[in-house]
Design a protein around this motif. Structure first.
Motif, PDB file in Angstrom:
ATOM      1  N   LYS A 110      29.353  30.615  29.147  1.00  0.00           N
ATOM      2  CA  LYS A 110      28.851  31.258  30.362  1.00  0.00           C
ATOM      3  C   LYS A 110      27.635  30.521  30.921  1.00  0.00           C
ATOM      4  CE  LYS A 110      30.674  35.896  29.556  1.00  0.00           C
ATOM      5  NZ  LYS A 110      30.389  37.352  29.560  1.00  0.00           N
ATOM      6  N   GLY A 111      27.706  29.202  30.873  1.00  0.00           N
ATOM      7  CA  GLY A 111      26.605  28.397  31.378  1.00  0.00           C
ATOM      8  C   GLY A 111      26.952  27.597  32.613  1.00  0.00           C
ATOM      9  N   LEU A 112      27.982  28.011  33.322  1.00  0.00           N
ATOM     10  CA  LEU A 112      28.390  27.282  34.522  1.00  0.00           C
ATOM     11  C   LEU A 112      27.395  27.483  35.663  1.00  0.00           C
ATOM     12  CD1 LEU A 112      32.237  27.973  34.723  1.00  0.00           C
ATOM     13  CD2 LEU A 112      31.140  25.762  34.293  1.00  0.00           C
ATOM     14  N   PRO A 113      27.322  26.500  36.564  1.00  0.00           N
ATOM     15  CA  PRO A 113      26.534  26.684  37.792  1.00  0.00           C
ATOM     16  C   PRO A 113      27.323  27.542  38.767  1.00  0.00           C
ATOM     17  CG  PRO A 113      27.672  24.601  37.886  1.00  0.00           C
ATOM     18  CD  PRO A 113      27.984  25.189  36.536  1.00  0.00           C
ATOM     19  N   HIS A 114      26.797  27.726  39.953  1.00  0.00           N
ATOM     20  CA  HIS A 114      27.492  28.524  40.959  1.00  0.00           C
ATOM     21  C   HIS A 114      28.517  27.708  41.725  1.00  0.00           C
ATOM     22  CE1 HIS A 114      23.360  30.452  40.651  1.00  0.00           C
ATOM     23  NE2 HIS A 114      24.185  31.359  40.152  1.00  0.00           N
ATOM     24  N   GLN A 129      41.671  30.325  33.187  1.00  0.00           N
ATOM     25  CA  GLN A 129      40.742  30.915  32.219  1.00  0.00           C
ATOM     26  C   GLN A 129      39.779  31.920  32.854  1.00  0.00           C
ATOM     27  OE1 GLN A 129      41.125  30.593  29.165  1.00  0.00           O
ATOM     28  NE2 GLN A 129      42.128  28.653  28.738  1.00  0.00           N
ATOM     29  N   GLY A 130      39.816  32.041  34.176  1.00  0.00           N
ATOM     30  CA  GLY A 130      38.938  32.992  34.847  1.00  0.00           C
ATOM     31  C   GLY A 130      37.545  32.458  35.116  1.00  0.00           C
ATOM     32  N   PHE A 131      37.393  31.138  35.086  1.00  0.00           N
ATOM     33  CA  PHE A 131      36.074  30.532  35.275  1.00  0.00           C
ATOM     34  C   PHE A 131      35.746  30.277  36.747  1.00  0.00           C
ATOM     35  CE2 PHE A 131      36.990  28.483  30.931  1.00  0.00           C
ATOM     36  CZ  PHE A 131      36.487  29.583  30.257  1.00  0.00           C
ATOM     37  N   LEU A 132      36.721  30.466  37.637  1.00  0.00           N
ATOM     38  CA  LEU A 132      36.503  30.203  39.057  1.00  0.00           C
ATOM     39  C   LEU A 132      36.677  31.476  39.872  1.00  0.00           C
ATOM     40  CD1 LEU A 132      38.436  26.827  39.525  1.00  0.00           C
ATOM     41  CD2 LEU A 132      36.018  27.168  38.960  1.00  0.00           C
ATOM     42  N   ASN A 133      36.050  31.489  41.029  1.00  0.00           N
ATOM     43  CA  ASN A 133      36.132  32.612  41.948  1.00  0.00           C
ATOM     44  C   ASN A 133      37.006  32.211  43.137  1.00  0.00           C
ATOM     45  OD1 ASN A 133      35.277  35.312  42.431  1.00  0.00           O
ATOM     46  ND2 ASN A 133      33.933  34.598  44.060  1.00  0.00           N
ATOM     47  N   PRO A 134      38.044  32.969  43.486  1.00  0.00           N
ATOM     48  CA  PRO A 134      38.895  32.599  44.623  1.00  0.00           C
ATOM     49  C   PRO A 134      38.108  32.549  45.927  1.00  0.00           C
ATOM     50  CG  PRO A 134      39.905  34.335  43.308  1.00  0.00           C
ATOM     51  CD  PRO A 134      38.494  34.205  42.826  1.00  0.00           C
ATOM     52  N   LEU A 135      38.578  31.694  46.833  1.00  0.00           N
ATOM     53  CA  LEU A 135      37.898  31.500  48.113  1.00  0.00           C
ATOM     54  C   LEU A 135      38.591  32.226  49.265  1.00  0.00           C
ATOM     55  CD1 LEU A 135      37.282  27.638  47.809  1.00  0.00           C
ATOM     56  CD2 LEU A 135      35.705  29.497  47.193  1.00  0.00           C
ATOM     57  N   ASP A 136      39.692  32.915  48.974  1.00  0.00           N
ATOM     58  CA  ASP A 136      40.518  33.496  50.033  1.00  0.00           C
ATOM     59  C   ASP A 136      39.766  34.469  50.930  1.00  0.00           C
ATOM     60  OD1 ASP A 136      43.522  32.703  49.061  1.00  0.00           O
ATOM     61  OD2 ASP A 136      42.201  33.096  47.362  1.00  0.00           O
ATOM     62  N   ASN A 137      38.852  35.232  50.362  1.00  0.00           N
ATOM     63  CA  ASN A 137      38.124  36.220  51.159  1.00  0.00           C
ATOM     64  C   ASN A 137      37.097  35.593  52.092  1.00  0.00           C
ATOM     65  OD1 ASN A 137      39.525  38.324  49.957  1.00  0.00           O
ATOM     66  ND2 ASN A 137      37.984  38.668  48.374  1.00  0.00           N
TER      67      ASN A 137
END
Length: 454
Positions: A110-114, A129-137
């Protein structure tokens, strides 16, 4: 000696963990370590986002690219920071050779940047793995419409957009125009008038007879195993094959299908006819020694080809092997991590990505690295990408449905390694079906062992 209490043991272990942790660059000094990594990032992304009451601080990681790329990205990030007073990006540049490993390690702790700069082939693993946030919104209809379809396709995993690239790669044949004219070979100007399979074979036979030519076709054998999952996919697709089942993401029945096997047997046939150097060790047979008339390679070799051959260096499309004309693509680009959501800075992170995807910045990075701009509006303003322009073929392929992406799967590295090893063996004369069956076995077993797609 008295026994240590449980609390004492926990405190000692915590102190040891801190003491043994690798040192990080001082966020206030921007020091550079021996690996060439410049860091202005806070150690704690939560603290970073609250560093100022008036500003949201975003952590960003990027890999070391070329000198020109690095300079442009530093300028772009600085420009964003100066363009407004609500968001500040603090960037860390990490060595390319260890970048993917460092990113994965950070993700697990849990040390990723934004914000994260990654190769699109790494995106599926990170998204799975769930490490990224979708951009669709956040992705607006206007911006989405302006982005090359190939870039959108490559950035989509499981129906969601996770990745946006500022540039795209171009792949086709480079050709020596003088050689083609001397051999009396028709020069196709666009995908619409690509050679047929028969024309391609006729062209190779004629070019091979030229006294200047030792090998009519340079398929870049010297680039090794990692090359083939990218470069040979358009041929395979042209024969009606593929590397994976695009629904199940397994290789069985597709990578070793009759169509895919035929495409690799065709490569062997070209080698057996003497058109291809199967033991090539150099990368300049086309533009250096000029012993090849055609070369399979990407856009990045354009400057070297043009410097050596001038106007004789031209692009021509892949032949139509019976199932259409294809290319592939892929680039590095930008993602928003799950850390942005956890820290509540998603909107700020999107504003940064949106800024990166502006026409000015897309054009700027493409000028720095020679890649194809990912925005249609930018392509419209550059003469060489307009109809009739020298690089229009790249645009035509990517914009109008001829781009077929490499496997978009968390198991991509296994596809690349297994297909690469099989291809190198096939080039040296190994049995095609046996090699592809072995590749299928390796790929599908890896997928099963990892538990993907359950």
């Amino acid at each position: 000696m008295k026994k240590l209490s449980l609390l004492s043991c926990v405190l000692i272990l915590m102190l040891l963990a801190v003491a043994c942790a690798p040192k990080q660059n001082n966020a206030n000094t921007g020091t550079t370590d021996n690996a060439g990594t410049t860091s202005e990032a806070s150690k704690d992304p939560v603290a970073a986002s609250k560093e100022s009451a008036d500003k949201v601080v975003l952590e960003l990681w990027k890999h070391t690219g070329t000198e020109a790329e690095n300079a442009f990205y530093d300028k772009m990030i600085d420009s964003f920071n100066k363009s407004q007073d609500k968001i500040e990006i603090k960037a860390t540049t990490l060595p390319s050779k260890t970048y993917a490993d460092q990113v994965r390690a950070a993700a697990l702790t849990k040390g990723l940047p934004h914000l994260l700069d990654i190769d699109f082939t790494e995106m599926p693993y990170m998204a799975y793995q769930g490490f990224l946030n979708p951009l669709d919104n956040y992705l607006t209809p206007e911006l989405k419409k302006d982005i090359l379809p190939s870039v959108l396709s490559e950035g989509t995993y499981d129906g969601k957009q996770y990745f946006l690239g500022q540039f795209e790669s171009g792949l086709s044949f480079w050709a020596n125009k003088s050689y083609l004219e001397k051999a009396g070979v028709r020069i196709p100007a666009s995908v619409k008038d690509a050679w047929s399979k028969e024309e391609f074979e006729d062209a190779l036979a004629k070019l091979q007879k030229l006294p200047e030519v030792e090998y009519a076709l340079d398929v870049s054998v010297a680039r090794g195993e990692g090359w083939w999952v990218y470069s040979y996919l358009p041929w395979v697709k042209g024969f009606g094959g593929d590397f994976e089942n695009r629904e199940t993401h397994m290789a069985e029945g597709v990578l070793n299908s009759e169509a895919t096997v035929s495409s690799f047997k065709y490569l062997q046939d070209l080698i057996n006819k003497g058109y291809v150097n199967k033991v090539q060790t150099t990368r300049d047979d086309f533009h250096g020694s000029k012993i090849s008339a055609l070369m399979l390679v990407g856009h990045w070799m354009g400057p070297a080809h043009e410097e050596s051959l001038g106007d004789d260096a031209i692009l021509i499309p892949f032949p139509d092997f019976g199932n259409g004309v294809y290319t592939t693509g892929g680039s590095w680009g930008w993602t928003m991590t799950s850390q942005a959501k956890e820290d509540g800075v998603e909107q700020a992170a999107w504003e940064a990505i949106e800024y990166f995807m502006s026409g000015e910045n897309v054009k700027g990075i493409s000028e720095a690295n020679g890649a194809i701009p990912s925005l249609i509006s930018v392509l419209d303003g550059i003469d060489q990408y307009k109809p009739g322009g020298k690089y229009y073929l790249y645009r035509e392929q990517l914009e109008f449905g001829h781009a077929w992406p490499r496997p978009i799967t968390p198991a991509f590295s296994t596809f690349q390694k297994s297909i690469g090893a099989a291809t190198m063996n096939i080039i040296l004369g190994a049995d095609v079906k046996k090699e592809l069956d072995e590749a299928v076995k390796n790929i599908d077993q890896t997928i099963k062992d990892a538990g993907y797609f359950k």
